[in-house]
Write a protein that holds these residues in place. Structure first.
Motif, short mmCIF file in Angstrom:
data_model
loop_
_atom_site.label_atom_id
_atom_site.label_comp_id
_atom_site.label_asym_id
_atom_site.label_seq_id
_atom_site.Cartn_x
_atom_site.Cartn_y
_atom_site.Cartn_z
N ASN A 10 52.23 8.22 -23.11
CA ASN A 10 51.48 7.74 -24.08
C ASN A 10 51.02 8.73 -25.12
OD1 ASN A 10 49.50 5.95 -25.11
ND2 ASN A 10 47.93 6.52 -23.88
N LYS A 27 51.08 4.01 -33.93
CA LYS A 27 51.92 3.69 -32.86
C LYS A 27 52.39 2.00 -33.42
CE LYS A 27 49.90 4.95 -28.55
NZ LYS A 27 49.49 4.68 -27.66
N ARG A 74 53.21 2.22 -24.87
CA ARG A 74 53.78 3.37 -24.28
C ARG A 74 55.00 3.55 -24.50
NH1 ARG A 74 51.67 2.42 -18.10
NH2 ARG A 74 53.03 0.42 -18.67
#
Length: 117
Positions: A46, A51, A62
């Protein structure tokens, strides 16, 4: 003729690699874990960085690498070193699949500090 075919193959391979991979730059690893899935070990990572460019299948946000990848042990070492030392200049080289773990994007490389790819 063989050289022309080889050159075309090389260019296509490079193009596929460039367009099917992404780098997440200057992130910090906020968590890591190793799990068992069948006969493979899976490293899950992580990060605290952006992201938004992750693939759609990575629903957990993840990243993952499995033990069938040749550089698995080195990646585990790098990830844990980065995590324990609090490195804030981590870059992940990922591909646009979730093959290692169904809801985490696949990692193929990692680097720490000021070093170009």
């Amino acid at each position: 003729m063989v050289y022309i075919k080889l050159a075309i193959f090389t260019l296509v391979f490079i193009a596929v690699e460039v367009f099917s991979s992404t780098r997440f730059r200057d992130v910090t690893i906020t968590g890591a874990g190793v799990f068992l899935s069948g006969d493979k070990r899976i490293l899950l990572i992580n990060i605290d960085g952006d992201k938004s460019s992750m693939v759609e299948c990575a629903t957990t946000g993840r990243f993952a690498i499995d033990s069938s990848v040749p550089n698995y042990q080195e990646m585990v070492s790098m990830v844990m070193t980065a995590y324990v030392s609090g490195q804030t200049s981590i870059s992940l080289h990922v591909i646009e699949t979730c093959s290692s773990w169904g809801n985490a994007q696949d990692v193929r490389g990692i680097k720490m500090g000021a070093m170009p790819w």
